[in-house]
Motif scaffolding. Structure first.
Motif, PDB file in Angstrom:
ATOM      1  N   PHE A  67     106.638 -62.002 -12.953  1.00 34.91           N
ATOM      2  CA  PHE A  67     106.385 -61.287 -11.471  1.00 34.91           C
ATOM      3  C   PHE A  67     107.023 -60.694 -10.728  1.00 34.91           C
ATOM      4  N   ALA A  68     106.037 -59.909  -9.371  1.00 34.77           N
ATOM      5  CA  ALA A  68     107.476 -59.141  -8.144  1.00 34.77           C
ATOM      6  C   ALA A  68     107.630 -60.103  -7.211  1.00 34.77           C
ATOM      7  N   PRO A  69     108.679 -60.480  -6.295  1.00 36.77           N
ATOM      8  CA  PRO A  69     108.060 -61.147  -5.650  1.00 36.77           C
ATOM      9  C   PRO A  69     107.603 -61.480  -4.179  1.00 36.77           C
ATOM     10  N   GLU A  70     106.994 -60.023  -4.098  1.00 36.02           N
ATOM     11  CA  GLU A  70     105.535 -60.923  -3.035  1.00 36.02           C
ATOM     12  C   GLU A  70     104.310 -60.872  -3.882  1.00 36.02           C
ATOM     13  N   ALA A  71     104.218 -61.150  -5.585  1.00 36.95           N
ATOM     14  CA  ALA A  71     103.465 -61.469  -6.007  1.00 36.95           C
ATOM     15  C   ALA A  71     102.893 -62.885  -6.069  1.00 36.95           C
ATOM     16  N   LEU A  72     104.696 -63.876  -6.542  1.00 38.72           N
ATOM     17  CA  LEU A  72     104.734 -64.977  -6.396  1.00 38.72           C
ATOM     18  C   LEU A  72     105.131 -65.826  -5.221  1.00 38.72           C
ATOM     19  N   ALA A  73     105.577 -65.051  -3.744  1.00 43.79           N
ATOM     20  CA  ALA A  73     104.430 -65.361  -2.411  1.00 43.79           C
ATOM     21  C   ALA A  73     103.001 -65.737  -2.209  1.00 43.79           C
ATOM     22  N   GLN A  74     102.485 -65.137  -2.988  1.00 40.35           N
ATOM     23  CA  GLN A  74     100.777 -64.455  -2.664  1.00 40.35           C
ATOM     24  C   GLN A  74     100.060 -65.449  -4.290  1.00 40.35           C
ATOM     25  N   ILE A  75     101.081 -66.287  -5.295  1.00 39.95           N
ATOM     26  CA  ILE A  75     100.829 -66.452  -6.254  1.00 39.95           C
ATOM     27  C   ILE A  75      98.360 -67.108  -6.032  1.00 39.95           C
ATOM     28  N   GLY A  76      98.108 -66.509  -6.982  1.00 32.48           N
ATOM     29  CA  GLY A  76      96.933 -67.874  -6.607  1.00 32.48           C
ATOM     30  C   GLY A  76      95.936 -67.421  -5.427  1.00 32.48           C
ATOM     31  N   LYS A  77      96.266 -66.522  -4.529  1.00 36.40           N
ATOM     32  CA  LYS A  77      94.992 -65.660  -3.485  1.00 36.40           C
ATOM     33  C   LYS A  77      94.329 -64.951  -4.115  1.00 36.40           C
ATOM     34  N   PRO A  78      93.178 -64.185  -3.364  1.00 32.80           N
ATOM     35  CA  PRO A  78      92.392 -63.570  -4.433  1.00 32.80           C
ATOM     36  C   PRO A  78      93.167 -62.241  -4.646  1.00 32.80           C
ATOM     37  N   TYR A  79      92.698 -60.883  -5.424  1.00 33.71           N
ATOM     38  CA  TYR A  79      92.828 -59.695  -5.651  1.00 33.71           C
ATOM     39  C   TYR A  79      94.171 -59.626  -4.985  1.00 33.71           C
ATOM     40  N   GLN A  80      94.548 -59.812  -5.709  1.00 40.14           N
ATOM     41  CA  GLN A  80      96.830 -60.268  -5.613  1.00 40.14           C
ATOM     42  C   GLN A  80      96.682 -59.568  -7.071  1.00 40.14           C
ATOM     43  N   SER A  81      97.283 -58.209  -7.481  1.00 41.39           N
ATOM     44  CA  SER A  81      97.204 -57.817  -8.697  1.00 41.39           C
ATOM     45  C   SER A  81      97.680 -56.730  -8.763  1.00 41.39           C
ATOM     46  N   THR A  82      98.470 -56.322  -9.823  1.00 33.55           N
ATOM     47  CA  THR A  82      99.761 -54.679  -9.932  1.00 33.55           C
ATOM     48  C   THR A  82      99.131 -53.899 -10.838  1.00 33.55           C
ATOM     49  N   LYS A  83      97.966 -54.336 -11.378  1.00 35.07           N
ATOM     50  CA  LYS A  83      96.378 -52.757 -11.960  1.00 35.07           C
ATOM     51  C   LYS A  83      95.768 -53.294 -11.311  1.00 35.07           C
ATOM     52  N   PRO A  84      95.525 -51.366 -11.218  1.00 37.09           N
ATOM     53  CA  PRO A  84      95.800 -50.194 -10.634  1.00 37.09           C
ATOM     54  C   PRO A  84      93.928 -50.494 -10.268  1.00 37.09           C
ATOM     55  N   GLN A  85      92.959 -51.240 -10.754  1.00 36.02           N
ATOM     56  CA  GLN A  85      91.498 -50.979 -10.672  1.00 36.02           C
ATOM     57  C   GLN A  85      91.171 -51.568  -9.960  1.00 36.02           C
ATOM     58  N   PRO A  86      90.031 -51.785  -9.540  1.00 35.04           N
ATOM     59  CA  PRO A  86      89.569 -52.193  -7.913  1.00 35.04           C
ATOM     60  C   PRO A  86      88.795 -53.506  -8.593  1.00 35.04           C
ATOM     61  N   GLY A  87      88.977 -54.708  -7.830  1.00 45.56           N
ATOM     62  CA  GLY A  87      88.415 -55.915  -8.545  1.00 45.56           C
ATOM     63  C   GLY A  87      89.491 -57.066  -8.875  1.00 45.56           C
ATOM     64  N   ARG A  88      90.303 -56.621  -9.772  1.00 43.31           N
ATOM     65  CA  ARG A  88      91.033 -56.978 -10.364  1.00 43.31           C
ATOM     66  C   ARG A  88      92.086 -58.723  -9.413  1.00 43.31           C
ATOM     67  N   GLY A  89      92.707 -59.436  -9.856  1.00 40.02           N
ATOM     68  CA  GLY A  89      93.723 -59.975  -9.465  1.00 40.02           C
ATOM     69  C   GLY A  89      92.663 -61.824  -9.590  1.00 40.02           C
ATOM     70  N   LEU A  90      91.585 -61.876 -10.104  1.00 43.37           N
ATOM     71  CA  LEU A  90      90.768 -63.327  -9.393  1.00 43.37           C
ATOM     72  C   LEU A  90      90.576 -63.925 -10.593  1.00 43.37           C
ATOM     73  N   GLY A  91      91.327 -64.018 -11.593  1.00 44.27           N
ATOM     74  CA  GLY A  91      92.313 -64.782 -12.547  1.00 44.27           C
ATOM     75  C   GLY A  91      92.612 -65.997 -12.681  1.00 44.27           C
ATOM     76  N   LEU A  92      93.647 -65.663 -11.692  1.00 47.21           N
ATOM     77  CA  LEU A  92      94.632 -67.052 -10.956  1.00 47.21           C
ATOM     78  C   LEU A  92      94.277 -67.528 -10.133  1.00 47.21           C
ATOM     79  N   PHE A  93      93.342 -66.967  -9.424  1.00 47.21           N
ATOM     80  CA  PHE A  93      93.017 -67.423  -8.011  1.00 47.21           C
ATOM     81  C   PHE A  93      91.471 -68.292  -8.482  1.00 47.21           C
ATOM     82  N   LEU A  94      90.839 -67.849  -8.985  1.00 47.43           N
ATOM     83  CA  LEU A  94      89.605 -69.067  -9.738  1.00 47.43           C
ATOM     84  C   LEU A  94      90.264 -70.094 -10.480  1.00 47.43           C
ATOM     85  N   SER A  95      91.396 -69.848 -11.459  1.00 45.57           N
ATOM     86  CA  SER A  95      91.983 -71.068 -12.093  1.00 45.57           C
ATOM     87  C   SER A  95      92.629 -71.491 -10.950  1.00 45.57           C
TER      88      SER A  95
END
Length: 428
Positions: free
Chosen positions: A360-388
């Protein structure tokens, strides 16, 4: 949160009152024994006894666990002002240098109380000051005063002013900083609760969208299933092996779509209660990991299960989806290797998912579990860890992530046994 902050602030007032009692006892002893000032010791002692009794009552009030209101803090400060006024009345009134301790009460009121109550303390202390300038018991300097006259009184007054300034300054720094710390902690907790409420509202919106889509998809999927079943019996398709194989594949895809729709409805609470089953957690984890392996086919999957085999839980699709989200993220980060470990640690079940990716990038670790926190370029990604994260939070657990020293990342799911375990049906 407000009541908790007030309870901690009341404890600070109690501590301050103990210091006031100790300071008054020491000052009276020095004035009587060292300076030979004639003071009404009995009356001043009764005021100290009153403060001790007030503190004992306040301690019992805190120990009771009942809510502490702003009005109660205001009454506590008014009683402190009354006790200080009585002591000053008995020891020189407004001529006593310790009269500036009224400012300490005003400062505490400004920090602890609403504006109206703070102004009330200002009014009470001001009236007390004016009253003490006219009504008080004059100080009797005793033999020291008769020997040296006004110069001795002036020296004592200056020394008293310095001691009062020093005492007030130290107490203001010590207690006001602790009180403002309590208030900052309350505000931070309030901000966290607001953030959590916003996230839960976000989940509700997504849940409504998902269940709406599931209901809408149910009809066309059923129609496609009926059509495919009809095609299966058509003679041209029955005699063509390649078409029959394609048809079978399409039917499997339709069945999988219907299963996904059922899981969405199950997670939303719209499925029948009997669809939530009781099973041993160890076996349920084995089944979920095996199902994920079959569906995703990772190049290499290491799996260890150390959960007690006799632990029975209520299993549903929400737990499966929560684990699948984390495993899918690990597979995307590390297609070559995913490591899963389940174990029991005290009163918690831990599931650790490790990958061999870039971490994980440092900024990603700081925001872990927040919605739409993803390094992937596709819109709407980053919800998996948020929901979990939110599923675990509802169960009283949590999700944490860290980068591994040798490369890759580790995501840890922590679930309390008490939130999962159910009694055996026979025992019930």
């Amino acid at each position: 949160m407000e009541a908790d902050a007030n309870r901690r602030n009341l404890l600070l007032l109690i501590t301050l009152r103990w210091l006031a009692v100790a300071g008054q006892v020491a000052t009276i002893a020095i004035a009587d024994l060292a300076l030979d000032l004639a003071l009404p010791l009995q009356q001043m002692g009764l005021v100290i006894v009153f403060l001790v009794g007030l503190n004992l009552i306040s301690l019992h009030r805190v120990a009771s666990g009942l809510e502490v209101s702003d009005s109660e803090l205001c009454v506590e400060l008014l009683l402190d002002v009354a006790a200080l006024t009585l002591q000053l009345y008995l020891s020189g009134g407004a001529t006593n240098p310790f009269i500036s301790l009224y400012l300490l009460q005003v400062i505490l009121a400004a920090v602890l109380l609403p504006p109206a109550a703070s102004w009330a303390i200002v009014a009470v202390t001001s009236l007390a000051f004016v009253w003490l300038s006219r009504f008080y018991r004059p100080l009797d300097l005793g033999t020291t005063g008769h020997a040296h006259g006004a110069s001795t009184f002036f020296d004592l007054h200056l020394q008293g002013m310095f001691l009062c300034f020093l005492l007030a300054a130290v107490l203001v720094v010590l207690f006001v900083t602790r009180i403002t710390g309590n208030l900052r902690e309350r505000d931070a907790h309030l901000a966290e609760m607001r953030q959590r409420a916003a996230e839960e509202e976000h989940i509700v919106r997504m849940g409504l969208l998902a269940t709406g889509a599931a209901h809408e998809l149910g009809t066309p999927l059923a129609t496609l299933s009926v059509i495919l079943n009809d095609w299966e019996h058509l003679q041209p398709i029955d005699g063509d092996g390649e078409l029959a194989e394609d048809l079978e594949e399409m039917q499997a895809a339709i069945a999988r779509c219907k299963s996904i729709v059922s899981q969405i409805l199950l997670a939303a609470g719209e499925a029948r209660p009997e669809e939530t089953r009781r099973a041993a957690l160890a076996g349920f984890l084995d089944e979920m990991v095996a199902r994920w392996r079959e569906a995703r086919r990772p190049a290499e999957l290491s799996y260890r299960n150390g959960v007690r085999p006799d632990l029975v839980v209520a299993c549903d699709g929400m737990m499966q989806q929560m684990l699948f989200n984390v495993l899918d993220n690990a597979l995307e980060a590390s297609p070559g290797h995913v490591d899963v470990e389940a174990l029991q640690q005290g009163d918690d079940i831990l599931v650790r998912v490790r990958d061999a990716g870039s971490g994980f990038a440092p900024e990603a670790l700081a925001q872990i579990g927040k919605p739409y926190q993803s390094t992937k370029p596709q819109p709407g990604r980053g919800l998996g860890l948020f929901l979990s994260t939110n599923v675990l939070r509802k169960l009283g657990g949590g999700l944490s992530a860290r980068n591994l020293a040798g490369g890759g990342a580790c995501v840890e799911l922590r679930l309390p046994v008490a939130a999962l375990a159910v009694e055996d049906a026979d025992a019930a």
